[in-house]
Write an enzyme that holds these catalytic residues in place. Structure first.
Site, PDB file in Angstrom:
ATOM      1  N   HIS A  75       0.681  -1.271   0.075  1.00 52.05           N
ATOM      2  CA  HIS A  75       0.101   0.037  -0.155  1.00 52.05           C
ATOM      3  C   HIS A  75       0.574   1.126  -0.224  1.00 52.05           C
ATOM      4  CE1 HIS A  75      -3.107  -2.708   2.414  1.00 52.05           C
ATOM      5  NE2 HIS A  75      -3.013  -3.120   1.214  1.00 52.05           N
TER       6      HIS A  75
HETATM    7  C1  LIG Z   1       0.237  -8.836  -2.138  1.00 48.62           C
HETATM    8  C2  LIG Z   1      -0.690  -7.897  -2.220  1.00 48.62           C
HETATM    9  C3  LIG Z   1      -1.788  -7.755  -1.416  1.00 48.62           C
HETATM   10  C4  LIG Z   1      -2.898  -6.613  -1.639  1.00 48.62           C
HETATM   11  N1  LIG Z   1      -3.860  -6.887  -1.051  1.00 48.62           N
HETATM   12  C5  LIG Z   1      -4.833  -5.822  -0.886  1.00 48.62           C
HETATM   13  C6  LIG Z   1      -5.941  -5.621  -0.378  1.00 48.62           C
HETATM   14  O1  LIG Z   1      -6.398  -6.919   0.275  1.00 48.62           O
HETATM   15  N2  LIG Z   1      -6.812  -4.578  -0.300  1.00 48.62           N
HETATM   16  C7  LIG Z   1      -6.351  -3.659  -1.030  1.00 48.62           C
HETATM   17  O2  LIG Z   1      -6.997  -2.717  -0.995  1.00 48.62           O
HETATM   18  N3  LIG Z   1      -5.353  -3.558  -1.876  1.00 48.62           N
HETATM   19  C8  LIG Z   1      -4.383  -4.533  -1.896  1.00 48.62           C
HETATM   20  N4  LIG Z   1      -3.366  -4.480  -2.628  1.00 48.62           N
HETATM   21  C9  LIG Z   1      -3.095  -3.428  -3.510  1.00 48.62           C
HETATM   22  C10 LIG Z   1      -3.763  -3.521  -4.606  1.00 48.62           C
HETATM   23  O3  LIG Z   1      -3.047  -4.639  -5.203  1.00 48.62           O
HETATM   24  C11 LIG Z   1      -3.363  -2.298  -5.362  1.00 48.62           C
HETATM   25  O4  LIG Z   1      -3.960  -1.109  -4.739  1.00 48.62           O
HETATM   26  C12 LIG Z   1      -3.917  -2.229  -6.945  1.00 48.62           C
HETATM   27  O5  LIG Z   1      -3.378  -3.315  -7.562  1.00 48.62           O
HETATM   28  C13 LIG Z   1      -3.385  -0.719  -7.626  1.00 48.62           C
HETATM   29  O6  LIG Z   1      -3.768  -0.654  -8.890  1.00 48.62           O
HETATM   30  P1  LIG Z   1      -2.824   0.109  -9.992  1.00 48.62           P
HETATM   31  O7  LIG Z   1      -3.550   0.258 -11.217  1.00 48.62           O
HETATM   32  O8  LIG Z   1      -2.505   1.457  -9.544  1.00 48.62           O
HETATM   33  O9  LIG Z   1      -1.447  -0.888 -10.003  1.00 48.62           O
HETATM   34  P2  LIG Z   1      -1.409  -2.276 -10.515  1.00 48.62           P
HETATM   35  O10 LIG Z   1      -2.572  -3.076 -10.280  1.00 48.62           O
HETATM   36  O11 LIG Z   1      -0.210  -2.807  -9.610  1.00 48.62           O
HETATM   37  O12 LIG Z   1      -0.972  -2.207 -12.146  1.00 48.62           O
HETATM   38  C14 LIG Z   1       0.020  -1.284 -12.387  1.00 48.62           C
HETATM   39  C15 LIG Z   1       0.631  -2.110 -13.611  1.00 48.62           C
HETATM   40  O13 LIG Z   1       1.483  -0.981 -14.326  1.00 48.62           O
HETATM   41  C16 LIG Z   1       2.596  -1.929 -15.119  1.00 48.62           C
HETATM   42  N5  LIG Z   1       3.673  -0.925 -15.297  1.00 48.62           N
HETATM   43  C17 LIG Z   1       4.527  -0.514 -14.357  1.00 48.62           C
HETATM   44  N6  LIG Z   1       5.284   0.283 -14.927  1.00 48.62           N
HETATM   45  C18 LIG Z   1       5.126   0.434 -16.368  1.00 48.62           C
HETATM   46  C19 LIG Z   1       5.609   1.032 -17.523  1.00 48.62           C
HETATM   47  N7  LIG Z   1       6.604   1.887 -17.008  1.00 48.62           N
HETATM   48  N8  LIG Z   1       5.139   0.701 -18.775  1.00 48.62           N
HETATM   49  C20 LIG Z   1       4.233  -0.245 -18.799  1.00 48.62           C
HETATM   50  N9  LIG Z   1       3.774  -0.738 -17.867  1.00 48.62           N
HETATM   51  C21 LIG Z   1       4.007  -0.431 -16.702  1.00 48.62           C
HETATM   52  C22 LIG Z   1       2.638  -2.877 -14.336  1.00 48.62           C
HETATM   53  O14 LIG Z   1       3.481  -4.032 -14.848  1.00 48.62           O
HETATM   54  C23 LIG Z   1       1.406  -3.382 -13.927  1.00 48.62           C
HETATM   55  O15 LIG Z   1       0.878  -4.347 -14.468  1.00 48.62           O
HETATM   56  C24 LIG Z   1      -2.369  -5.451  -2.185  1.00 48.62           C
HETATM   57  C25 LIG Z   1      -1.053  -5.741  -3.176  1.00 48.62           C
HETATM   58  C26 LIG Z   1      -0.234  -6.701  -3.185  1.00 48.62           C
HETATM   59  C27 LIG Z   1       0.913  -6.641  -3.806  1.00 48.62           C
END
Ligand SMILES: Cc1cc2nc3c(=O)[nH]c(=O)nc-3n(C[C@H](O)[C@H](O)[C@H](O)COP(=O)(O)OP(=O)(O)OC[C@H]3O[C@@H](n4cnc5c(N)ncnc54)[C@H](O)[C@@H]3O)c2cc1C
Lengths: 407, 586
Positions: B513
């Site tokens: 987080h």
């Molecule tokens: C182990 C774990 C447990 C979790 N449990 C919870 C929970 O129970 N409750 C909760 O609310 N949240 C939880 N989370 C957090 C949640 O996963 C994230 O809040 C959420 O996935 C964020 O969404 P996002 O789109 O910001 O990032 P992400 O879902 O991580 O997506 C980002 C994507 O961007 C890609 N990327 C990055 N840089 C580049 C680049 N330069 N070019 C192209 N692609 C790129 C990455 O490869 C990735 O696929 C958890 C996370 C983890 C790791």
């Protein structure tokens, strides 16, 4: 003023006639499109991921491999030079433009049931598709079947040209259903067992067939039929959405649903259900009871590997993960499909209403022949199922056939 | 020379939770959307079917789902007196890579922030007076009420199971009495609870608290979402966090959006393409697109009308810095905003060991738990406590895995026969109460570019400077005491308190987080993006994710991250497209 006014009137009348003709065309093309879907022409005439209707999909028949032709209107490689009459002769009599016999892998024994106006409509529709230049490979048929005239003999024995004639004793829906199932739908292409010469076996109509290393289930839905437990609504739901409380479509049926039945009118699906509900089967002798040791092993394997989705009592999660208890596929006397799904996994067809391609993983790498046979036996002999035992040898054979791969 | 590709309406950088939501929303509006994802394609049956999903070595110990630190990582230090070193192995957090992002291996604990969390600065100042020296907490610039329908959409997309506590203003018995007003109940009932949650509930009620079931993205029953996508009932196998779910039982982009999105003609996904930079025209005020590199090292120029960063907070901030958009925050001068207000989550726990009762924690799910919210946000009077904010306390049964799980009582040796014996004796008979605390922004905690270490392309790594703050320490001590009170009443033989003390340690897993770095706010002087997540400097650039949180609340972030994404998508569709330009006048 007057003159020009009357000219205007005449002009618009003329325009009206042209429009009407166009509208007629449009109606014919639309009707053709619908029938082309109802017949799932796209399925056989398109290899996975290639241009629709341009052919060259290999069809594995018991006699060898047949490549489907290009049915876009390309002049060199497709139907570009075909007239309506040529097309009618192909559909109705199984004859190519040059008069040579077509192989009955092309389901003309079914399409012959279609009236001229339906066949013309399909022609009109295919003519609107973007022509694709694509030559198909030579068929891989052994002598003497590569002699097209041998089909002539086949035709004399098994083929009777003739448009569908409604049965006045039956309802309109039944007749419509019969027409769709026996005509354009050509369901028995897969769902009826074939004799040694590849023609439908007598008395086995829609009682289940086998092709391309799959066993297609008995789809008779009347008493003792494979779909006896399916209501008309459930049959409609299956054809419309690919799922119902009993089953989920995969493999070849998933093509039929995604290209064909999910697009069909509700009334037509109901008609198909009405017809299938009227087809009865025959009582089956109870299969031999499997050995206790095999059942014990099967139960343990099932518990470890299958219960997460199919649940310990085989009830599954209807419309998500198919129930195994009472399943037509599981109870099929021919266990090919059950074994194959265990080996390779299976993907439920994604449809407009159910876009999720829910998929069972493969177990072929994880369970050996004895284990697959045991769990298949357990599933086919539990919770009221009576599919019977599966032998490790059957698993081994199917593995071998699948390892040879598609042509 | 980079090869120039045909232009698209929208390019999404990263394809995890926020990318998938954005793509679905903007393709519905008829835009031509391209998503660029640095990792590979992933789907349930191919990459984490039931036959391989619970493989601890492959997925957790060998990090198959996580960003590859050999290509790129970040450097870390606690404070400016240290030299940051690269994190060569993930620990405290586990950023994802590949389609679905961290959304594939998340747990699914899906909360809404409290109404007061969105106005943390003004609310706390009004009630308790000025914020302490060095604390840089601020209001979000958007309110709970504005986000309410968007929370609701995400809950319905995911099939969240839970119990409403405040339904259109009426308090509901058994739900969270402190939550903001909800327009609708959760789409699914809560999950089945185990023995441990029953003990926790009993103890909490004895203390006059209001336990409620955790909102869960692990399905309590079969669910078909509004897009027609199907999620299957959870089997309580305990392989959620750090794993992909083989049973279609956890809401992830693949089980909620992708089956519909991938079939759209106006959507394109390119995997194995890493975005290097946001390109701009000569005025610097307009993004012209992005450059990206494929696995063969070939660089492409992708023109786009709109650029949206969906690359997780750490990458979003780094891409802004590498592209030179906005000024990087410098705590000495207090100038610059990119990288400012990096926050985290402050967690602790109290274990409970039973003598002869079985907790069977292996029967678990990522969001299976009972929660109390009495000590979260400003749900309690902080007068004289020396901190603001708080956190929830919960009894989770998320898993008990053969390799990872070894809860042992106080005094157990760290290794050897005594340790093994204790693990064996307690594996089936323990549980715990965890605290999940907020993280308030302070001037010295931040992200910037590392002066020394570079990634596989020779570009500076992100540098994290972070330690727990005085507010965090006072808060976590308080929460841990409250957790201890409950744990003592859960009927165990003994308890063990795992307080959060000392400096922040980047190795033991805490939470993924990570928040801040591209914060939102009311003016260009206090934020990187406006209330619509639109860059102040470059109005056709938008930034999603928890990086926009000015500080982190006492909940898991994703419910709020998703609501903000829907909110931004709505603003792009209804306000930006008809009249492209800044949606808030500076
Ligand atoms: C182990 C774990 C447990 C979790 N449990 C919870 C929970 O129970 N409750 C909760 O609310 N949240 C939880 N989370 C957090 C949640 O996963 C994230 O809040 C959420 O996935 C964020 O969404 P996002 O789109 O910001 O990032 P992400 O879902 O991580 O997506 C980002 C994507 O961007 C890609 N990327 C990055 N840089 C580049 C680049 N330069 N070019 C192209 N692609 C790129 C990455 O490869 C990735 O696929 C958890 C996370 C983890 C790791």
């Amino acid at each position: 003023m007057r003159k020009s006014a009357s000219f205007l009137v005449a002009g618009s009348a003329l325009l009206g006639a042209v429009e009407a003709a166009r509208a007629n065309d449009f109606a014919a093309v639309e009707r053709g499109r619908y029938l082309t879907q109802a017949g799932n022409c796209q399925g056989c005439h398109t290899p996975a991921g290639e241009e629709p209707f341009a052919g060259s999909r290999p069809l594995e028949t018991p006699f060898g491999v047949i490549y489907t032709p290009n049915i876009t209107f390309d002049t060199e490689t497709g139907l570009g030079r075909w007239t309506k009459d040529d097309f009618w002769r192909a559909m109705h009599e199984g004859k190519a433009k040059d008069g040579s016999q077509l192989y009955p892998a092309f389901p003309y024994p079914h399409f012959t049931k279609m009236p001229r106006e339906d066949v013309d409509a399909i022609y009109a529709y295919l003519a609107t598709l973007e022509p694709v230049r694509k030559k198909r490979p030579e068929n891989e048929l052994p002598f003497p079947l590569n002699w097209r005239f041998t089909v002539k003999g086949w035709n004399m024995t098994f083929f009777e040209p003739g448009v569908f004639r409604p049965d006045p004793e039956k309802s309109q829906a039944w007749n419509r259903g019969a027409y769709l199932v026996e005509g354009p739908g050509h369901c028995s292409g897969c769902h009826t067992e074939k004799n040694l010469l590849g023609a439908d076996k007598k008395g086995r109509h829609l009682a289940g067939g086998r092709l391309e290393n799959w066993s297609a289930p008995d789809i008779r839905a009347g008493r003792h039929g494979g779909l006896e437990k399916w209501s008309e609504e459930e049959i409609v739901e299956f054809l419309r959405t690919g799922r119902n409380a009993h089953s989920a479509a995969f493999s070849i049926m998933s093509e039929v649903i995604s290209y064909s039945t999910q697009h069909m009118a509700e009334a037509d699906l109901k008609a198909i259900a009405t017809y299938l509900k009227d087809l009865t089967g025959e009582e089956r002798a109870a299969p031999r009871k499997p050995a206790d040791a095999v059942m014990t092993a099967g139960a343990a394997i099932y518990l470890d590997n299958c219960t997460a989705c199919h649940v310990s009592d085989g009830s599954g999660v209807p419309r998500f993960f198919p129930p195994l208890a009472g399943s037509g596929k599981v109870n099929n006397p021919d266990p090919t499909t059950v074994i194959r799904v265990l080996l390779e996994g299976a993907r439920a067809v994604p449809t407009k209403t159910h876009p999720s391609p829910l998929t069972m993983p493969a177990f072929g790498w994880k369970l050996d022949d004895d284990e697959i046979a045991a769990v298949a036996t357990y599933v086919r002999s539990s919770w009221g199922n009576s599919g019977g035992a599966v032998e490790a040898d059957e698993v081994r054979k199917l593995r071998g056939l699948l390892a040879e791969g598609p042509p | 020379m980079a090869k120039k590709l045909p232009p698209v309406d929208v390019v999404l950088v990263g394809f995890g939770w926020t990318g998938a939501i954005m793509a679905q929303e903007l393709t519905e509006a008829g835009l031509q959307v391209l998503a660029l994802e640095r990792g590979g394609w992933r789907d349930t049956p191919t990459h984490f079917p039931t036959t391989v999903a619970p493989d601890e070595l492959r997925f957790y110990w060998r990090h198959e789902m996580f960003q590859d630190t050999a290509r790129e990582t970040l450097t870390f230090r606690n404070n400016d007196s240290q030299t940051a070193l690269p994190m060569r192995r993930w620990g405290s957090f586990l950023p994802g890579s590949g389609v679905g992002g961290s959304g594939v291996h998340w747990n699914g604990q899906t909360f809404r922030f409290l109404p007061s969390d969105f106005v943390a600065a003004s609310h706390n100042t009004d009630r308790y007076g000025p914020l302490p020296e060095g604390m840089t907490v601020q209001d979000y610039g958007v309110t709970y009420d504005e986000l309410e329908t968007h929370f609701d959409r995400f809950e319905k997309l995911c099939g969240i199971g839970g119990k409403a506590g405040n339904l259109r203003g009426a308090l509901q018995a058994g739900g969270n009495p402190f939550e903001g007003r909800r327009s609708d109940d959760y789409p699914n009932p809560p999950m089945e609870m185990t023995f441990a949650q029953k003990q926790f509930g009993m103890a909490a009620r004895e203390l006059g608290l209001n336990p409620f079931p955790a909102p869960s993205a692990n399905m309590s029953r079969p669910y078909t979402n509004p897009l027609g996508v199907q999620l299957a009932p959870c089997t309580y196998c305990g392989f959620c966090e750090k794993y992909g779910c083989g049973n279609y039982s956890k809401a992830i982009p693949q089980t909620t959006i992708l089956p519909v999105l991938m079939g759209k003609h106006n959507f394109t996904l390119k995997t194995h393409n890493e975005v290097l930079e946001i390109t701009r025209d000569s005025s610097g005020r307009r993004a012209t697109g992005v450059t990206h590199v494929d696995v063969h090292g070939e660089v492409f120029e992708q023109p786009a009308e709109i650029v949206i960063l969906c690359a997780y907070p750490l990458q979003n901030a780094r891409l802004m810095m590498l592209s030179g958009i906005g000024r990087t925050y410098d705590p000495r001068s207090g100038e610059g905003l990119v990288g400012k207000n990096y926050c985290y989550q402050v967690v602790s726990s109290v274990d409970v060991f039973y003598e002869d009762r079985y907790t069977n924690q292996f029967v678990g799910a990522g969001a299976l738990g009972m929660v109390i919210d009495e000590y979260n946000g400003d749900n309690f009077d902080h007068a004289g406590l020396g901190f603001i904010g708080g956190g929830y306390l919960a009894c989770w049964t998320t898993n008990a895995r053969p390799i990872e799980t070894h809860r042992t009582p106080e005094g157990t040796p760290e290794w050897g026969a005594g340790w093994k014996k204790a693990v064996k004796e307690n594996f089936l008979k323990s549980t715990g109460v965890s605290t999940h605390g907020a993280s308030m922004a302070y001037a010295q905690n931040r992200l910037d570019l590392d002066p020394t270490y570079t990634d596989v392309y020779g570009r500076p790594l992100l540098r994290m400077t972070y330690d727990f703050t005085p507010n965090d320490r006072a808060m976590t001590a308080y929460l841990t005491e409250r957790a201890t009170e409950i744990a003592k009443r859960m009927g165990g033989r003994e308890i063990k308190v795992n307080a959060r003390e000392g400096a922040y340690d980047s190795m033991p897993y805490q939470t993924t987080h990570n928040t801040g770095g591209t914060i939102m706010g009311s003016t260009p002087a206090n934020s990187v993006v406006n209330r619509y997540l639109q860059s102040w400097d470059v109005p056709n650039l938008f930034v999603m994710g928890a990086g926009v949180f000015p500080q982190n609340a006492g909940y898991n972030p994703t419910g709020t991250v998703a609501a903000l994404t829907y909110w931004a998508a709505e603003a792009i569709k209804s306000r930006y497209l008809p009249d492209p330009g800044p949606m808030v006048r500076a």
